[in-house]
Write a protein that holds these residues in place. Structure first.
Motif, PDB file in Angstrom:
ATOM      1  N   ALA A  74      79.178  67.042  60.090  1.00  0.00           N
ATOM      2  CA  ALA A  74      77.726  66.895  60.013  1.00  0.00           C
ATOM      3  C   ALA A  74      77.143  67.753  58.891  1.00  0.00           C
ATOM      4  O   ALA A  74      76.251  67.336  58.175  1.00  0.00           O
ATOM      5  N   VAL A  75      77.680  68.966  58.735  1.00  0.00           N
ATOM      6  CA  VAL A  75      77.168  69.851  57.693  1.00  0.00           C
ATOM      7  C   VAL A  75      77.547  69.330  56.312  1.00  0.00           C
ATOM      8  O   VAL A  75      76.743  69.290  55.390  1.00  0.00           O
ATOM      9  N   MET A  76      78.809  68.922  56.195  1.00  0.00           N
ATOM     10  CA  MET A  76      79.313  68.548  54.876  1.00  0.00           C
ATOM     11  C   MET A  76      78.813  67.189  54.437  1.00  0.00           C
ATOM     12  O   MET A  76      78.568  66.955  53.266  1.00  0.00           O
ATOM     13  N   ALA A  77      78.674  66.264  55.387  1.00  0.00           N
ATOM     14  CA  ALA A  77      78.399  64.882  55.015  1.00  0.00           C
ATOM     15  C   ALA A  77      77.023  64.722  54.389  1.00  0.00           C
ATOM     16  O   ALA A  77      76.882  64.115  53.340  1.00  0.00           O
ATOM     17  N   GLY A  78      75.995  65.282  55.031  1.00  0.00           N
ATOM     18  CA  GLY A  78      74.628  65.059  54.574  1.00  0.00           C
ATOM     19  C   GLY A  78      74.420  65.242  53.081  1.00  0.00           C
ATOM     20  O   GLY A  78      74.256  64.266  52.342  1.00  0.00           O
ATOM     21  N   PRO A  79      74.459  66.489  52.584  1.00  0.00           N
ATOM     22  CA  PRO A  79      74.159  66.712  51.172  1.00  0.00           C
ATOM     23  C   PRO A  79      75.164  66.052  50.239  1.00  0.00           C
ATOM     24  O   PRO A  79      74.791  65.489  49.218  1.00  0.00           O
ATOM     25  N   LEU A  80      76.440  66.096  50.599  1.00  0.00           N
ATOM     26  CA  LEU A  80      77.462  65.561  49.708  1.00  0.00           C
ATOM     27  C   LEU A  80      77.315  64.061  49.496  1.00  0.00           C
ATOM     28  O   LEU A  80      77.466  63.558  48.389  1.00  0.00           O
ATOM     29  N   VAL A  81      77.009  63.333  50.589  1.00  0.00           N
ATOM     30  CA  VAL A  81      76.873  61.885  50.467  1.00  0.00           C
ATOM     31  C   VAL A  81      75.779  61.552  49.463  1.00  0.00           C
ATOM     32  O   VAL A  81      75.971  60.751  48.546  1.00  0.00           O
ATOM     33  N   THR A  82      74.611  62.222  49.598  1.00  0.00           N
ATOM     34  CA  THR A  82      73.511  61.961  48.677  1.00  0.00           C
ATOM     35  C   THR A  82      73.931  62.244  47.236  1.00  0.00           C
ATOM     36  O   THR A  82      73.719  61.436  46.330  1.00  0.00           O
ATOM     37  N   THR A  83      74.536  63.419  47.039  1.00  0.00           N
ATOM     38  CA  THR A  83      74.957  63.814  45.692  1.00  0.00           C
ATOM     39  C   THR A  83      75.880  62.775  45.057  1.00  0.00           C
ATOM     40  O   THR A  83      75.644  62.294  43.953  1.00  0.00           O
ATOM     41  N   VAL A  84      76.951  62.464  45.796  1.00  0.00           N
ATOM     42  CA  VAL A  84      77.978  61.602  45.224  1.00  0.00           C
ATOM     43  C   VAL A  84      77.451  60.181  45.028  1.00  0.00           C
ATOM     44  O   VAL A  84      77.669  59.560  43.973  1.00  0.00           O
ATOM     45  N   VAL A  85      76.716  59.665  46.013  1.00  0.00           N
ATOM     46  CA  VAL A  85      76.195  58.300  45.909  1.00  0.00           C
ATOM     47  C   VAL A  85      75.220  58.186  44.737  1.00  0.00           C
ATOM     48  O   VAL A  85      75.281  57.234  43.949  1.00  0.00           O
ATOM     49  N   ASP A  86      74.323  59.165  44.606  1.00  0.00           N
ATOM     50  CA  ASP A  86      73.368  59.138  43.501  1.00  0.00           C
ATOM     51  C   ASP A  86      74.085  59.062  42.149  1.00  0.00           C
ATOM     52  O   ASP A  86      73.752  58.233  41.297  1.00  0.00           O
ATOM     53  N   ALA A  87      75.047  59.936  41.970  1.00  0.00           N
ATOM     54  CA  ALA A  87      75.745  60.011  40.691  1.00  0.00           C
ATOM     55  C   ALA A  87      76.474  58.702  40.388  1.00  0.00           C
ATOM     56  O   ALA A  87      76.338  58.121  39.309  1.00  0.00           O
ATOM     57  N   PHE A  88      77.221  58.209  41.367  1.00  0.00           N
ATOM     58  CA  PHE A  88      77.964  56.959  41.165  1.00  0.00           C
ATOM     59  C   PHE A  88      77.015  55.799  40.855  1.00  0.00           C
ATOM     60  O   PHE A  88      77.284  54.986  39.985  1.00  0.00           O
ATOM     61  N   ALA A  89      75.898  55.732  41.614  1.00  0.00           N
ATOM     62  CA  ALA A  89      74.971  54.610  41.441  1.00  0.00           C
ATOM     63  C   ALA A  89      74.454  54.566  40.008  1.00  0.00           C
ATOM     64  O   ALA A  89      74.398  53.501  39.379  1.00  0.00           O
ATOM     65  N   LEU A  90      74.116  55.739  39.459  1.00  0.00           N
ATOM     66  CA  LEU A  90      73.592  55.779  38.095  1.00  0.00           C
ATOM     67  C   LEU A  90      74.650  55.365  37.077  1.00  0.00           C
ATOM     68  O   LEU A  90      74.379  54.596  36.148  1.00  0.00           O
ATOM     69  N   VAL A  91      75.871  55.873  37.265  1.00  0.00           N
ATOM     70  CA  VAL A  91      76.948  55.525  36.329  1.00  0.00           C
ATOM     71  C   VAL A  91      77.195  54.017  36.357  1.00  0.00           C
ATOM     72  O   VAL A  91      77.294  53.357  35.315  1.00  0.00           O
TER      73      VAL A  91
END
Lengths: 441, 441
Positions: free
Chosen positions: A411-428
């Motif tokens: 729960a701790v790790m998933a929240g921020p990391l998912v947003t970070t990684v998804v945002d970056a991939f989506a832009l690329v």
């Protein structure tokens, strides 16, 4: 006109009404009253009812009661309070008041109350009651009945009667109901061995899981030497179950966990818990910022592309958090085993393909009909939408599983990391497709 | 070598081990076994244990058991199953198997089982058990004890014994524990009047709330005429509490509610539940798209501004959903009354100011040190960050309150709307500040 306006006829009818009310409802009724009337109503309650009503009052009214009661009344109230209710009340009150109250606790109870007060928050020890009945295997039925009637334990503590050996270690239990309905059978024949148990320093969450798994109404609590020292009953577990789930979701949203009730927690304490997550988001933003800067040529040549960034990011973020929530929930419920995580992921991927395809198509039609941009931009945005949703499901599903493998709280790790990684991939994905389709950069 | 490799020594030790195991653990042990071995182990279990283990098996293993058992064994199994476990099992199985099994249900039980099968999903009726004991006020203690020992009710159904009048309407209850420990008192003196009760067609959530509010271990279930027809016990409520909370969060994330277990729900059924929310997001995207298009002049003149859109939107979205989650949670728990919503909002606003100010400052320093953009852009982004976070707290806090006023489910309304509104506002704030500070447009 006097503020305390006593009408004796009304008083009699009030007394009759109070008799038909549940303790919690009386407490709610008192909360809404003026202090002067409240005191009068409280004196009208029978001692045992008063104790249960007191336990349901909010902190400020508890303080009011303690300050307005005479010393003998206060002692009566404390005597009537169940040990877990007393401890809960003491934990809410300021320390000078606790000292005053402990003074009135019967000396034979004071030791156990003091012990209960010292268990760590969220531990089984701080939740348990010391009102249980434990007998020896060799006890006769009449010994058992005598112990039950002498115990201060309430009905909820008496569903199971525990069996201890000579070292006070718990070795079994039987249901009081079985004692009543199987009267011709020997005590030995209704005893169940190997009881499920918890330890004083276990997390409350562990107890909640055992209650749910084994459909328990009560569970014995042991010290490190397996000696029974308390009991937790099902009615104490409802809140624990709810709190644990809310806590998981709070962690996923970067709100941290709040030990104290929300309204009583200070602004700075709340802020300090959330700032970490938002700082992580900012570091993530450095990544997305770099990506956008890197592809600035693409963006400058076609500024219209910028208009679709919010939609792509929202869709990706939402798809990702749907998957991670599902996986984390399944893991928390122990419903889905490690091997099933892959099944969930596979299903989420297919759901992503279906949802993504439909959305991409709807988006394509919408853009071609409503916006003035070129067909290339329409196709770029729609293709990115499809790929972003599928990618987000994959990232959102994989990160919690990875977190668990790394022994981190998903729960701790998933929240921020998912947003970070998804945002970056989506832009690329977005800029790469734009380059390919429009021949820029 | 034979697949079923029986070693009698091992068998004896297995039998001894099984005796020490809880039913749920035996079920987990069976799930992992090969089918041939599983059948052997099951024949080793005492009838009552077998019934409880059966209730814990997943659907496919239940089917396997029913197909492999002989008819007499099947009848024994059904006789031993508690009515609620039997109904739960029947609801999981394909209809041809249900018909087969109903054939073996004792004729005096068949009526009540059929009735239980017909209550709507998520209703109190579908959760309740019909194994309860209700006596008349005029019954003697020995009558009561006789009824208890003749009833098929288990210990969890016997915590409270209910009192019915001549029309079978429930008028009170007493605790079995009180009957045991207050032996010299009359039945009349231990009866509690005006019991908390639920109705067969109530939502399970209502029962869960009452269990929590009144710290119950069981609650009587009535038909429309207030006649007692069943009982719900605390051990049935753990799952209801958890499901209701997860459902709220699912709604907030636009995942809809799934009645059937996740792994058994089809891809298209899951997709259809999520598509609505994502379509709403797309309509929202039209708004953000328009805003960006409207301010295209600002963006064209300073393409660098685009690099910060993702960070601003993530921060805003997260801050908004933190507030809406907190408000929705408080409303669901009935912890926070209508007047407290404003207190929460006020606190969230102050938290937003603190968090926003710190983040804006950190961001300003970070941008001035690390990025090549002008000081005007640094200030624009930082100011927008602060205002966006505060605005998001306001929107996230207000929308659920508004939803409740409009008699809508806050969880359904809050999710998509918060994202839509926060995104739009964040962009307008961003571009307005940019225009003001940089004199563009």
């Amino acid at each position: 006109m006097n503020k305390v306006d006593i009408n004796f006829k009304e008083l009699a009818s009030l007394q009759a009404t109070l008799k038909t009310m549940q303790e919690v409802d009386i407490a709610e009724f008192l909360i809404k009253m003026e202090p002067e009337k409240r005191t009068i109503v409280m004196t009208m309650l029978p001692k045992d009812v008063l104790a249960e009503v007191f336990a349901e009052l909010p902190r400020d009214l508890k303080t009011e009661v303690i300050e307005s009661f005479t010393n003998p009344d206060l002692k009566d109230l404390i005597d009537e309070l169940a040990s877990d209710d007393l401890v809960d009340s003491l934990q809410e009150l300021p320390s000078n008041m606790v000292t005053k109250l402990l003074h009135y606790v019967d000396s034979d109870r004071r030791d156990s109350i003091n012990k209960l007060l010292n268990y760590p928050e969220d531990s089984v020890g701080s939740l348990m009651s010391v009102d249980y009945v434990a007998v020896k295997k060799s006890d006769s039925k009449s010994d058992v009945l005598k112990k039950i009637s002498q115990s201060p334990a309430d009905h909820e503590h008496l569903d199971s009667i525990f069996i201890k050996d000579d070292k006070r270690q718990i070795i079994g239990y039987f249901y009081l109901a079985d004692l009543v309905r199987l009267q011709e059978e020997s005590l030995d024949s209704i005893i169940q061995w190997n009881p499920v148990k918890v330890y004083t320093h276990d997390d409350q969450e562990k107890a909640a899981k055992l209650f749910n798994k084994h459909s328990l109404l009560s569970i014995p609590v042991c010290d490190k030497e397996d000696r029974i020292v308390g009991i937790i009953t099902a009615d104490d577990i409802f809140d624990v179950i709810a709190d644990e789930i809310h806590e998981d979701y709070s962690l996923m949203q970067g709100m941290g966990t709040t030990e104290s009730p929300y309204l009583e927690t200070g602004v700075f304490s709340l802020a300090s818990k959330r700032i970490v997550w938002l700082l992580v988001l900012m570091i993530s933003a450095t990544v997305t910022g770099f990506i956008i800067e890197k592809y600035q040529a693409v963006l400058s040549s076609t500024v219209a592309l910028a208009a679709y960034i919010p939609m792509l990011m929202d869709s990706g973020g939402n798809s990702g958090s749907q998957s991670s929530t599902l996986i984390i929930r399944s893991m928390a419920l122990d419903e889905i085993k490690e091997r099933d995580s892959l099944k969930v992921l596979w299903k989420e991927l297919r759901v992503g393909l279906v949802v993504g395809s439909i959305l991409a198509l709807v988006n394509l039609v919408r853009m071609m009909l409503l916006s003035q941009v070129s067909i290339n931009i329409c196709v770029t945005v729609s293709l990115t939408l499809l790929m972003t949703i599928v990618m987000a499901k994959l990232v959102g599903g994989l990160l919690p599983v990875l977190a668990r493998k790394l022994k981190q709280d998903p729960a701790v790790m998933a929240g921020p990391l998912v947003t970070t990684v998804v945002d970056a991939f989506a832009l690329v994905i977005y800029f790469k497709i734009a380059q390919l389709l429009m021949g820029i950069g």
